[in-house]
Design a protein around this motif. Structure first.
Motif, PDB file in Angstrom:
ATOM      1  N   ASN A  53       0.837  -1.229   0.172  1.00  0.00           N
ATOM      2  CA  ASN A  53      -0.180  -0.161   0.190  1.00  0.00           C
ATOM      3  C   ASN A  53       0.837   1.162   0.142  1.00  0.00           C
ATOM      4  O   ASN A  53       0.319   2.315  -0.439  1.00  0.00           O
ATOM      5  CB  ASN A  53      -0.967  -0.037   1.128  1.00  0.00           C
ATOM      6  N   GLU A  54       2.031   0.969   0.618  1.00  0.00           N
ATOM      7  CA  GLU A  54       3.000   2.105   0.593  1.00  0.00           C
ATOM      8  C   GLU A  54       3.156   2.853  -0.895  1.00  0.00           C
ATOM      9  O   GLU A  54       3.287   4.203  -1.118  1.00  0.00           O
ATOM     10  CB  GLU A  54       4.269   1.681   1.234  1.00  0.00           C
ATOM     11  N   GLU A 112      -0.015   4.789  -1.818  1.00  0.00           N
ATOM     12  CA  GLU A 112       0.097   6.060  -0.970  1.00  0.00           C
ATOM     13  C   GLU A 112       1.106   7.184  -1.386  1.00  0.00           C
ATOM     14  O   GLU A 112       0.891   8.458  -1.632  1.00  0.00           O
ATOM     15  CB  GLU A 112       0.383   5.758   0.470  1.00  0.00           C
ATOM     16  N   ALA A 113       2.371   6.672  -1.731  1.00  0.00           N
ATOM     17  CA  ALA A 113       3.260   7.576  -2.424  1.00  0.00           C
ATOM     18  C   ALA A 113       2.635   8.023  -3.562  1.00  0.00           C
ATOM     19  O   ALA A 113       3.122   9.218  -3.914  1.00  0.00           O
ATOM     20  CB  ALA A 113       4.583   6.679  -2.532  1.00  0.00           C
ATOM     21  N   SER A 114       2.061   7.264  -4.610  1.00  0.00           N
ATOM     22  CA  SER A 114       1.628   8.060  -5.778  1.00  0.00           C
ATOM     23  C   SER A 114       0.493   8.982  -5.677  1.00  0.00           C
ATOM     24  O   SER A 114       0.604   9.928  -5.991  1.00  0.00           O
ATOM     25  CB  SER A 114       1.198   6.844  -6.609  1.00  0.00           C
ATOM     26  N   TYR A 115      -0.378   8.834  -4.791  1.00  0.00           N
ATOM     27  CA  TYR A 115      -1.622   9.603  -4.167  1.00  0.00           C
ATOM     28  C   TYR A 115      -0.743  10.618  -3.555  1.00  0.00           C
ATOM     29  O   TYR A 115      -1.129  12.000  -4.068  1.00  0.00           O
ATOM     30  CB  TYR A 115      -2.531   8.910  -3.457  1.00  0.00           C
ATOM     31  N   ALA A 116       0.063  10.889  -2.880  1.00  0.00           N
ATOM     32  CA  ALA A 116       0.913  11.936  -2.278  1.00  0.00           C
ATOM     33  C   ALA A 116       1.458  12.965  -3.332  1.00  0.00           C
ATOM     34  O   ALA A 116       1.584  13.977  -3.177  1.00  0.00           O
ATOM     35  CB  ALA A 116       1.914  11.544  -1.239  1.00  0.00           C
ATOM     36  N   LEU A 117       1.639  12.377  -4.411  1.00  0.00           N
ATOM     37  CA  LEU A 117       2.322  13.167  -5.535  1.00  0.00           C
ATOM     38  C   LEU A 117       0.942  13.785  -6.807  1.00  0.00           C
ATOM     39  O   LEU A 117       1.345  14.514  -7.360  1.00  0.00           O
ATOM     40  CB  LEU A 117       3.026  12.297  -6.529  1.00  0.00           C
ATOM     41  N   GLY A 118      -0.286  13.503  -6.017  1.00  0.00           N
ATOM     42  CA  GLY A 118      -1.125  14.053  -6.817  1.00  0.00           C
ATOM     43  C   GLY A 118      -1.666  13.094  -7.934  1.00  0.00           C
ATOM     44  O   GLY A 118      -2.359  13.862  -9.105  1.00  0.00           O
ATOM     45  N   PRO A 141      -3.855  10.681 -10.038  1.00  0.00           N
ATOM     46  CA  PRO A 141      -5.218   9.865  -9.639  1.00  0.00           C
ATOM     47  C   PRO A 141      -5.130   8.393  -9.579  1.00  0.00           C
ATOM     48  O   PRO A 141      -4.163   7.788 -10.222  1.00  0.00           O
ATOM     49  CB  PRO A 141      -5.954  10.532 -10.962  1.00  0.00           C
ATOM     50  N   LYS A 142      -6.300   8.004  -9.066  1.00  0.00           N
ATOM     51  CA  LYS A 142      -6.173   6.586  -8.752  1.00  0.00           C
ATOM     52  C   LYS A 142      -5.947   5.889 -10.002  1.00  0.00           C
ATOM     53  O   LYS A 142      -5.223   4.637 -10.104  1.00  0.00           O
ATOM     54  CB  LYS A 142      -7.463   6.166  -8.006  1.00  0.00           C
ATOM     55  N   TRP A 143      -6.871   6.116 -10.985  1.00  0.00           N
ATOM     56  CA  TRP A 143      -6.511   5.208 -12.212  1.00  0.00           C
ATOM     57  C   TRP A 143      -5.334   5.104 -12.650  1.00  0.00           C
ATOM     58  O   TRP A 143      -4.749   4.036 -13.393  1.00  0.00           O
ATOM     59  CB  TRP A 143      -7.690   5.656 -13.516  1.00  0.00           C
ATOM     60  N   LEU A 144      -4.544   6.226 -12.984  1.00  0.00           N
ATOM     61  CA  LEU A 144      -3.245   6.365 -13.327  1.00  0.00           C
ATOM     62  C   LEU A 144      -2.122   5.579 -12.372  1.00  0.00           C
ATOM     63  O   LEU A 144      -1.326   5.099 -12.901  1.00  0.00           O
ATOM     64  CB  LEU A 144      -2.893   7.921 -13.513  1.00  0.00           C
ATOM     65  N   THR A 145      -2.488   5.940 -11.159  1.00  0.00           N
ATOM     66  CA  THR A 145      -1.686   5.075 -10.032  1.00  0.00           C
ATOM     67  C   THR A 145      -1.776   3.607 -10.369  1.00  0.00           C
ATOM     68  O   THR A 145      -0.821   2.576 -10.451  1.00  0.00           O
ATOM     69  CB  THR A 145      -2.144   5.192  -8.630  1.00  0.00           C
ATOM     70  N   ILE A 146      -2.830   3.061 -10.525  1.00  0.00           N
ATOM     71  CA  ILE A 146      -3.311   1.446 -10.817  1.00  0.00           C
ATOM     72  C   ILE A 146      -2.560   1.265 -12.294  1.00  0.00           C
ATOM     73  O   ILE A 146      -1.843  -0.142 -12.337  1.00  0.00           O
ATOM     74  CB  ILE A 146      -4.881   1.222 -11.103  1.00  0.00           C
ATOM     75  N   VAL A 147      -2.575   2.081 -13.260  1.00  0.00           N
ATOM     76  CA  VAL A 147      -1.973   1.614 -14.501  1.00  0.00           C
ATOM     77  C   VAL A 147      -0.207   1.738 -14.444  1.00  0.00           C
ATOM     78  O   VAL A 147       0.275   0.816 -14.969  1.00  0.00           O
ATOM     79  CB  VAL A 147      -2.408   2.748 -15.607  1.00  0.00           C
ATOM     80  N   LYS A 148       0.140   2.719 -13.780  1.00  0.00           N
ATOM     81  CA  LYS A 148       1.710   2.981 -13.792  1.00  0.00           C
ATOM     82  C   LYS A 148       2.219   2.401 -12.575  1.00  0.00           C
ATOM     83  O   LYS A 148       3.475   2.287 -12.784  1.00  0.00           O
ATOM     84  CB  LYS A 148       1.828   4.776 -13.747  1.00  0.00           C
ATOM     85  N   VAL A 155       0.656   0.125  -9.732  1.00  0.00           N
ATOM     86  CA  VAL A 155       0.336  -1.334  -9.299  1.00  0.00           C
ATOM     87  C   VAL A 155       0.339  -2.260 -10.526  1.00  0.00           C
ATOM     88  O   VAL A 155       0.940  -3.546  -9.916  1.00  0.00           O
ATOM     89  CB  VAL A 155      -1.232  -1.074  -8.889  1.00  0.00           C
ATOM     90  N   LEU A 156      -0.270  -2.295 -11.653  1.00  0.00           N
ATOM     91  CA  LEU A 156      -0.179  -3.068 -12.529  1.00  0.00           C
ATOM     92  C   LEU A 156       1.312  -3.657 -12.886  1.00  0.00           C
ATOM     93  O   LEU A 156       1.553  -4.849 -13.122  1.00  0.00           O
ATOM     94  CB  LEU A 156      -0.974  -2.678 -13.748  1.00  0.00           C
ATOM     95  N   PRO A 157       2.156  -2.853 -13.122  1.00  0.00           N
ATOM     96  CA  PRO A 157       3.571  -2.951 -13.345  1.00  0.00           C
ATOM     97  C   PRO A 157       4.433  -3.786 -12.339  1.00  0.00           C
ATOM     98  O   PRO A 157       5.187  -4.749 -12.386  1.00  0.00           O
ATOM     99  CB  PRO A 157       4.186  -1.609 -13.606  1.00  0.00           C
ATOM    100  N   THR A 158       3.840  -3.464 -10.970  1.00  0.00           N
ATOM    101  CA  THR A 158       4.548  -4.120  -9.924  1.00  0.00           C
ATOM    102  C   THR A 158       3.877  -5.852 -10.136  1.00  0.00           C
ATOM    103  O   THR A 158       4.764  -6.504  -9.480  1.00  0.00           O
ATOM    104  CB  THR A 158       4.201  -3.495  -8.624  1.00  0.00           C
ATOM    105  N   ALA A 159       2.708  -5.858 -10.286  1.00  0.00           N
ATOM    106  CA  ALA A 159       2.189  -7.033 -10.070  1.00  0.00           C
ATOM    107  C   ALA A 159       2.343  -7.946 -11.513  1.00  0.00           C
ATOM    108  O   ALA A 159       1.670  -8.882 -11.643  1.00  0.00           O
ATOM    109  CB  ALA A 159       0.657  -7.097  -9.750  1.00  0.00           C
ATOM    110  N   LEU A 160       2.990  -7.547 -12.411  1.00  0.00           N
ATOM    111  CA  LEU A 160       2.773  -7.933 -13.806  1.00  0.00           C
ATOM    112  C   LEU A 160       3.159  -9.358 -13.926  1.00  0.00           C
ATOM    113  O   LEU A 160       2.798 -10.114 -14.671  1.00  0.00           O
ATOM    114  CB  LEU A 160       3.601  -7.070 -14.773  1.00  0.00           C
TER     115      LEU A 160
END
Length: 342
Positions: A220-221, A224-230, A232-239, A241-246
């Motif tokens: 989750n860190e 949260e780091a991505s959200y702290a940089l402003g 958006p959620k959908w872009l956080t998932i794309v850029k 979350v998904l690459p980390t779990a690819l």
């Protein structure tokens, strides 16, 4: 010590069974000698270990012997199946088998090119349908299923996925057959795309579950780091979350494909069988390797040996494809795994 006791047990039982076969003029019972030798080993090992090493070590060696025996009990049938398929399939594992179809072939000759192409096309169609649906469903369950209404929806989706995981493959084939027959108003409808729909019903639960577990493993860190940089959620998932779990997602998808590529019952219902080449998923019947193996075995012609050889070779080809897919999953997991610092 354990190896010496094991060898000694098998030597003793082999001698006893050999003498018994000699006296009774019968054949040497290798299976009986092996089982008796193993039982003698399980009795002798803890007794000798207790005398030499003590009771605690004896109990440990007994449990180790039982676990090793359970492993061999599970391993022997797998080796037997593999050996049987290789022994029956190598005779027709030649160039002709992979370059010719069965059109106008009776008896010797011919091949399974039409079935191989059909298997690849139908499985690819199933992957195109199920992979986006499965991944998007998993993303919703993990990333968007936190609200009051979303939790209820997520619970329903999870229950439905669990039910789909346990449905028999024949039910998926019946559903696809009923759906396509209704859409095209044809009670005898057969096509490759129907087979893809049936296989996608079996693939989706596997893709959803594997993707869901991989997304949960993303810390989750990072979010949260991505959200702290402003971001958006959908872009956080794309850029993020998904690459980390690819790596895990790709492995799950590959294993899901390997799981459905050998299905026979749904394809026998909806895709049918043919002896000719068909490259069009949306038109006419399409042969697949599992159905080809089944058809060659249950409906042989006058020269039964030729049909049986083709059936075994089709089974061997399927095993090799599944093995390649599993090795590919391991390679994908290694290549796409997140790079860690030294």
């Amino acid at each position: 010590m354990p190896w010496a006791i094991l060898v000694g047990s098998f030597v003793v039982t082999s001698v006893l069974f050999g003498l018994l076969a000699l006296v009774s003029s019968s054949q040497f019972n290798f299976t009986g000698a092996a089982i008796t030798g193993y039982l003698l080993f399980l009795i002798a090992l803890p007794v000798i270990s207790n005398i030499v090493e003590g009771g605690r070590k004896a109990a440990d060696r007994l449990v180790t012997g039982l676990v090793s025996g359970a492993f061999m009990l599970a391993f022997i049938p797998l080796v037997s199946v593999l050996w049987t398929v290789v022994e029956g399939g190598w005779r027709r594992f030649d160039v002709e088998f992979f370059t010719y179809s069965m059109r106008n072939i009776v008896g010797e000759g011919g091949g399974a090119l039409h079935a191989l192409i059909g298997t690849l096309l139908i499985t690819a169609g199933a992957a195109v349908i199920s992979v986006p649906v499965g991944i998007f469903t998993a993303i919703y369950l993990v990333e968007y299923g936190s609200g009051p209404v979303s939790r209820v929806v997520s619970k329903g989706i999870t229950t439905l996925v669990d039910i789909m995981t346990g449905i028999p493959s024949i039910v998926a084939g019946l559903f696809a057959f009923a759906l396509m027959s209704f859409i095209f108003d044809d009670p005898g409808y057969r096509s490759g795309i129907g087979g893809s729909i049936a296989l996608s019903l079996l693939m989706i639960p596997t893709v959803v579950r594997s993707t869901e577990e991989m997304l949960k493993l993303v810390p989750n860190e990072l979010r949260e780091a991505s959200y702290a940089l402003g971001v958006p959620k959908w872009l956080t998932i794309v850029k993020v979350v998904l690459p980390t779990a690819l790596a895990g997602i790709a492995t799950g998808v590959t294993l899901a494909v390997a799981r459905v590529i050998g299905e026979t019952a749904p394809l026998l219902l909806i895709a049918g069988f043919t002896t000719s080449m068909n490259y069009n998923l949306f038109s006419e019947r399409m042969m697949t390797l599992p159905v080809f193996a089944y058809n060659q075995y249950v409906a042989p012609g006058v020269d039964t040996a030729a049909y049986f050889d083709r059936s075994w070779t089709a089974a061997l080809t399927l095993i090799l494809i599944v093995m390649i897919l599993n090795l590919g999953a391991r390679l994908v997991a290694k290549l796409f795994a997140p790079k860690t610092g030294r």
